[in-house]
Write an enzyme that holds these catalytic residues in place. Structure first.
Site, PDB file in Angstrom:
ATOM      1  N   HIS A  79      -6.736  -2.350   4.498  1.00 35.16           N
ATOM      2  CA  HIS A  79      -7.894  -1.774   3.813  1.00 35.16           C
ATOM      3  C   HIS A  79      -9.224  -2.267   4.411  1.00 35.16           C
ATOM      4  O   HIS A  79     -10.088  -1.460   4.781  1.00 35.16           O
ATOM      5  CB  HIS A  79      -7.817  -2.125   2.314  1.00 35.16           C
ATOM      6  CG  HIS A  79      -8.967  -1.623   1.512  1.00 35.16           C
ATOM      7  ND1 HIS A  79      -9.107  -0.292   1.176  1.00 35.16           N
ATOM      8  CD2 HIS A  79     -10.061  -2.261   0.996  1.00 35.16           C
ATOM      9  CE1 HIS A  79     -10.215  -0.140   0.474  1.00 35.16           C
ATOM     10  NE2 HIS A  79     -10.818  -1.316   0.349  1.00 35.16           N
TER      11      HIS A  79
ATOM     12  N   LYS B 299       2.044   2.033  -3.487  1.00 33.70           N
ATOM     13  CA  LYS B 299       0.996   2.014  -4.525  1.00 33.70           C
ATOM     14  C   LYS B 299       0.955   3.394  -5.199  1.00 33.70           C
ATOM     15  O   LYS B 299       0.138   4.261  -4.872  1.00 33.70           O
ATOM     16  CB  LYS B 299      -0.353   1.681  -3.855  1.00 33.70           C
ATOM     17  CG  LYS B 299      -1.445   1.315  -4.824  1.00 33.70           C
ATOM     18  CD  LYS B 299      -2.757   1.034  -4.098  1.00 33.70           C
ATOM     19  CE  LYS B 299      -3.844   0.667  -5.079  1.00 33.70           C
ATOM     20  NZ  LYS B 299      -5.171   0.594  -4.483  1.00 33.70           N
TER      21      LYS B 299
ATOM     22  N   VAL C 239      -3.373  -4.576  -4.203  1.00 34.48           N
ATOM     23  CA  VAL C 239      -2.446  -3.523  -4.625  1.00 34.48           C
ATOM     24  C   VAL C 239      -1.822  -3.896  -5.964  1.00 34.48           C
ATOM     25  O   VAL C 239      -1.812  -3.100  -6.916  1.00 34.48           O
ATOM     26  CB  VAL C 239      -1.348  -3.291  -3.559  1.00 34.48           C
ATOM     27  CG1 VAL C 239      -0.306  -2.315  -4.061  1.00 34.48           C
ATOM     28  CG2 VAL C 239      -1.965  -2.788  -2.257  1.00 34.48           C
TER      29      VAL C 239
ATOM     30  N   ASP D 103      -4.420  -3.659  -8.780  1.00 36.34           N
ATOM     31  CA  ASP D 103      -4.778  -2.269  -9.105  1.00 36.34           C
ATOM     32  C   ASP D 103      -3.671  -1.570  -9.899  1.00 36.34           C
ATOM     33  O   ASP D 103      -3.933  -0.847 -10.864  1.00 36.34           O
ATOM     34  CB  ASP D 103      -5.014  -1.470  -7.816  1.00 36.34           C
ATOM     35  CG  ASP D 103      -6.450  -1.591  -7.302  1.00 36.34           C
ATOM     36  OD1 ASP D 103      -7.229  -2.356  -7.897  1.00 36.34           O
ATOM     37  OD2 ASP D 103      -6.773  -0.910  -6.310  1.00 36.34           O
TER      38      ASP D 103
ATOM     39  N   PHE E 134      -4.498 -20.345  -3.213  1.00 33.19           N
ATOM     40  CA  PHE E 134      -3.500 -19.316  -2.853  1.00 33.19           C
ATOM     41  C   PHE E 134      -3.691 -18.826  -1.415  1.00 33.19           C
ATOM     42  O   PHE E 134      -2.747 -18.386  -0.767  1.00 33.19           O
ATOM     43  CB  PHE E 134      -3.614 -18.091  -3.780  1.00 33.19           C
ATOM     44  CG  PHE E 134      -3.038 -18.294  -5.157  1.00 33.19           C
ATOM     45  CD1 PHE E 134      -1.677 -18.443  -5.348  1.00 33.19           C
ATOM     46  CD2 PHE E 134      -3.861 -18.307  -6.271  1.00 33.19           C
ATOM     47  CE1 PHE E 134      -1.144 -18.612  -6.624  1.00 33.19           C
ATOM     48  CE2 PHE E 134      -3.342 -18.472  -7.553  1.00 33.19           C
ATOM     49  CZ  PHE E 134      -1.982 -18.633  -7.727  1.00 33.19           C
TER      50      PHE E 134
ATOM     51  N   GLU F 250       0.839  -1.207   0.000  1.00 33.34           N
ATOM     52  CA  GLU F 250       0.000   0.000   0.000  1.00 33.34           C
ATOM     53  C   GLU F 250       0.880   1.265   0.000  1.00 33.34           C
ATOM     54  O   GLU F 250       0.563   2.247  -0.677  1.00 33.34           O
ATOM     55  CB  GLU F 250      -0.913  -0.021   1.237  1.00 33.34           C
ATOM     56  CG  GLU F 250      -2.048   0.962   1.210  1.00 33.34           C
ATOM     57  CD  GLU F 250      -3.071   0.730   0.097  1.00 33.34           C
ATOM     58  OE1 GLU F 250      -3.537  -0.392  -0.102  1.00 33.34           O
ATOM     59  OE2 GLU F 250      -3.396   1.711  -0.590  1.00 33.34           O
TER      60      GLU F 250
ATOM     61  N   LYS G 276     -12.218  -1.324 -11.670  1.00 25.99           N
ATOM     62  CA  LYS G 276     -11.388  -0.201 -11.219  1.00 25.99           C
ATOM     63  C   LYS G 276      -9.907  -0.564 -11.095  1.00 25.99           C
ATOM     64  O   LYS G 276      -9.561  -1.628 -10.603  1.00 25.99           O
ATOM     65  CB  LYS G 276     -11.882   0.297  -9.867  1.00 25.99           C
ATOM     66  CG  LYS G 276     -13.196   1.014  -9.973  1.00 25.99           C
ATOM     67  CD  LYS G 276     -13.515   1.804  -8.740  1.00 25.99           C
ATOM     68  CE  LYS G 276     -14.123   0.986  -7.651  1.00 25.99           C
ATOM     69  NZ  LYS G 276     -14.602   1.782  -6.532  1.00 25.99           N
TER      70      LYS G 276
HETATM   71  P1  NAD Z   1      -2.229  -6.286  -0.565  1.00 25.07           P
HETATM   72  O1  NAD Z   1      -2.251  -6.333  -2.024  1.00 25.07           O
HETATM   73  O2  NAD Z   1      -1.387  -5.248   0.096  1.00 25.07           O
HETATM   74  O3  NAD Z   1      -1.813  -7.720  -0.015  1.00 25.07           O
HETATM   75  C1  NAD Z   1      -1.723  -7.925   1.366  1.00 25.07           C
HETATM   76  C2  NAD Z   1      -0.443  -8.639   1.785  1.00 25.07           C
HETATM   77  O4  NAD Z   1      -0.590 -10.017   1.554  1.00 25.07           O
HETATM   78  C3  NAD Z   1       0.806  -8.206   1.049  1.00 25.07           C
HETATM   79  O5  NAD Z   1       1.832  -8.077   1.992  1.00 25.07           O
HETATM   80  C4  NAD Z   1       1.113  -9.385   0.129  1.00 25.07           C
HETATM   81  O6  NAD Z   1       2.487  -9.504  -0.094  1.00 25.07           O
HETATM   82  C5  NAD Z   1       0.585 -10.535   0.913  1.00 25.07           C
HETATM   83  N1  NAD Z   1       0.100 -11.673   0.141  1.00 25.07           N
HETATM   84  C6  NAD Z   1      -0.619 -11.653  -0.993  1.00 25.07           C
HETATM   85  N2  NAD Z   1      -0.998 -12.891  -1.333  1.00 25.07           N
HETATM   86  C7  NAD Z   1      -0.477 -13.720  -0.418  1.00 25.07           C
HETATM   87  C8  NAD Z   1      -0.519 -15.132  -0.233  1.00 25.07           C
HETATM   88  N3  NAD Z   1      -1.253 -15.910  -1.053  1.00 25.07           N
HETATM   89  N4  NAD Z   1       0.127 -15.658   0.812  1.00 25.07           N
HETATM   90  C9  NAD Z   1       0.798 -14.871   1.675  1.00 25.07           C
HETATM   91  N5  NAD Z   1       0.877 -13.540   1.564  1.00 25.07           N
HETATM   92  C10 NAD Z   1       0.236 -12.961   0.526  1.00 25.07           C
HETATM   93  O7  NAD Z   1      -3.695  -6.046   0.053  1.00 25.07           O
HETATM   94  P2  NAD Z   1      -5.163  -6.546  -0.336  1.00 25.07           P
HETATM   95  O8  NAD Z   1      -5.900  -6.532   0.928  1.00 25.07           O
HETATM   96  O9  NAD Z   1      -5.159  -7.735  -1.169  1.00 25.07           O
HETATM   97  O10 NAD Z   1      -5.704  -5.361  -1.263  1.00 25.07           O
HETATM   98  C11 NAD Z   1      -5.890  -4.055  -0.764  1.00 25.07           C
HETATM   99  C12 NAD Z   1      -5.871  -3.100  -1.914  1.00 25.07           C
HETATM  100  O11 NAD Z   1      -6.915  -3.437  -2.822  1.00 25.07           O
HETATM  101  C13 NAD Z   1      -6.093  -1.658  -1.515  1.00 25.07           C
HETATM  102  O12 NAD Z   1      -5.092  -0.862  -2.086  1.00 25.07           O
HETATM  103  C14 NAD Z   1      -7.450  -1.318  -2.089  1.00 25.07           C
HETATM  104  O13 NAD Z   1      -7.537   0.038  -2.472  1.00 25.07           O
HETATM  105  C15 NAD Z   1      -7.543  -2.243  -3.257  1.00 25.07           C
HETATM  106  N6  NAD Z   1      -8.910  -2.535  -3.643  1.00 25.07           N
HETATM  107  C16 NAD Z   1      -9.272  -2.343  -4.933  1.00 25.07           C
HETATM  108  C17 NAD Z   1     -10.561  -2.620  -5.338  1.00 25.07           C
HETATM  109  C18 NAD Z   1     -10.947  -2.442  -6.776  1.00 25.07           C
HETATM  110  O14 NAD Z   1     -12.139  -2.495  -7.081  1.00 25.07           O
HETATM  111  N7  NAD Z   1     -10.023  -2.229  -7.672  1.00 25.07           N
HETATM  112  C19 NAD Z   1     -11.501  -3.089  -4.411  1.00 25.07           C
HETATM  113  C20 NAD Z   1     -11.095  -3.301  -3.106  1.00 25.07           C
HETATM  114  C21 NAD Z   1      -9.790  -3.021  -2.709  1.00 25.07           C
END
Ligand code: NAD
Length: 442
Positions: free
Chosen positions: A338, A147, A178, A181, A241, A144, A214
């Site tokens: 988030h 990003k 992240v 996106d 995963f 994040e 998005k």
């Molecule tokens: P993230 O992408 O930061 O991932 C979270 C953590 O998990 C990271 O440290 C990553 O390295 C780790 N990780 C990922 N996959 C893993 C796995 N299989 N095993 C172990 N570790 C793993 O966070 P998130 O919660 O996935 O996404 C949050 C982001 O998504 C925010 O930036 C938010 O704005 C965005 N978002 C976008 C939409 C959209 O419609 N585009 C909707 C909701 C959220």
């Protein structure tokens, strides 16, 4: 002054407006003001309206654009015998045949979250090697805090160096929200729009970030302030995963699942109440409830997104939990994830709903209990009344005149309200703080 006024009246009275269809005849598009016969050529859904007045001509172009994308749930995505990663984005049988039997070797550019690369990178590489695909895998620290446009520019440079066929070689993003996106934004910019594929590896991105249109990055201190509405060609969902995801990240994703439950689906809420702990303990690997809950979350999300892909309609139930949370999340970054920030926002809004007479005390306490059972924070000291008001004022600026608040009107039911007063907000805030501040997040 009077002269000018009478002149403008004259131009209005004498203006003429003509609607033109567009027909392609022997490779050339032509305007037709008369109804067209299909036998004459290919008729476009686009139209041109020509308005002539004393002041000149105005052409108004109406050009409907259709986006088609697939959300594919499957098992063993990284098994070399599984075609999904390579061809799962193609729905048309002829197109699929042509792509699979193309004599030119296929090429794929893959961006993968650094942590995910440590866990699954060798399997990803083996997949492409076994399928004899020319490929490049780019691991990046997609957090994040990173990003940003810098990450987008870095990806664009690497894509350019590698070279992809803009029509046939979608860029693949593997990671959390992240990563998806940021790569989505890069793909939407590269050569004005290059297809891309999302492979979510967190629960939050599995049920939320990967199913809509998005893309985005943080900018000027604002959450997702720069982005685009360009859906992927496809999203490939493989729940396996999630087995390596830390418990806090599972809980984080369940906040977005709870959002859909509260807004639209009482059975999903009851499932989370009853099975939330098991889902957390098993990392969504075991049992029917993992399959059922993710499936309902995605279906309900798609129902809300598909008719409003570009968010032209500002009345959006999926904004529940997203009115205050962007400001809160950015202010305390990286303290709250988030989904955690979203949950704190939802928790407050549940009190607003009760104060507004939409929820009973019993319903409110069931919701807060469910949140706690999912190990989600329900209050935060940085979520002050001033921050609440600032966020809502900011929101109002982009809401065409009135603040639109999605609020639960029962369990699994919701409506958009335009009339929540300052008094209700203040009273709800006081009650929320009195009752929940002892549950403060570390
Ligand atoms: P993230 O992408 O930061 O991932 C979270 C953590 O998990 C990271 O440290 C990553 O390295 C780790 N990780 C990922 N996959 C893993 C796995 N299989 N095993 C172990 N570790 C793993 O966070 P998130 O919660 O996935 O996404 C949050 C982001 O998504 C925010 O930036 C938010 O704005 C965005 N978002 C976008 C939409 C959209 O419609 N585009 C909707 C909701 C959220």
């Amino acid at each position: 002054m009077e002269d000018q006024h009478s002149r403008s009246l004259i131009s209005v009275n004498t203006s003429s407006n003509t609607e033109f269809n567009l027909l392609q005849v022997n490779g050339t598009w032509v305007r037709r003001s008369q109804p067209c016969q299909l036998a004459e050529g290919k008729l476009s859904a686009a139209k041109i309206y020509e308005n002539k007045s004393g002041q000149g001509i105005c052409w108004t172009v109406v050009s409907p654009i259709t986006f088609t994308y697939r959300v594919v749930q499957c098992k063993d995505l990284l098994d070399a015998r599984n075609d999904t990663m390579l061809w799962g984005h193609i729905g048309d049988r002829d197109e699929l045949e042509a792509a699979m039997w193309n004599p030119r070797p296929a090429k794929r550019f893959v961006v993968i979250d650094e942590t995910v690369n440590q866990l699954y990178g060798s399997q990803v590489a083996q997949y492409f090697e076994a399928r004899e695909i020319v490929h490049k895998i780019l691991p990046l620290p997609t957090t994040e805090e990173n990003k940003s446009m810098e990450l987008v520019t870095k990806i664009l440079g690497e894509i350019h160096g590698f070279g992809v066929d803009r029509r046939a070689e979608p860029i693949i993003a593997i990671g959390g929200g992240v990563c998806l996106d940021v790569v989505g934004l890069a793909a939407s910019l590269y050569r004005r729009r290059t297809p891309y594929i999302r492979v979510p590896t967190t629960l939050l991105s599995y049920i939320d970030a990967s199913v809509g249109a998005k893309t985005g990055v943080n900018f000027a201190g604002g959450k997702n302030k720069v982005g685009s509405y360009v859906p992927p060609a496809a999203t490939f969902l493989d729940r396996s995963f999630l087995q390596t995801l830390p418990r806090r990240q599972i809980s984080n994703g369940m906040a977005e699942m709870l959002k859909m439950a509260l807004m639209k689906h009482k059975c999903l809420f009851e499932l989370l109440e009853a099975e939330g702990r098991n889902l957390l303990d098993s990392n969504f690997q075991s049992s029917d409830s993992a399959a059922e809950s993710t499936c309902i979350a995605i279906q309900t999300m798609l129902e809300e997104l598909a008719p409003n892909l570009w968010e032209d309609d500002l009345d959006r139930l999926v904004d529940f939990g997203h009115l205050i949370s962007p400001e809160l999340e950015m202010r305390v970054l990286p303290a709250l994830l988030h989904g955690e920030a979203v949950n704190i926002d939802m928790s407050f809004m549940v009190y607003v709903a009760q104060q507004r007479g939409l929820l009973t005390a019993r319903e409110r306490s069931r919701i807060i209990q469910c949140m706690s059972g999912l190990e989600l924070p329900v209050w935060h000291q940085e979520c002050t009344l001033a921050l609440v008001k600032k966020s809502l004022d900011e929101r109002l600026k982009h809401s065409a005149g009135s603040l639109r608040m999605p609020l639960p009107t029962g369990l699994g039911r919701a409506e958009i309200f335009h009339d929540v007063t300052d008094d209700i907000l203040c009273q709800a805030y006081q009650r929320w703080t009195d009752e929940l501040s002892s549950f403060s997040h570390k």
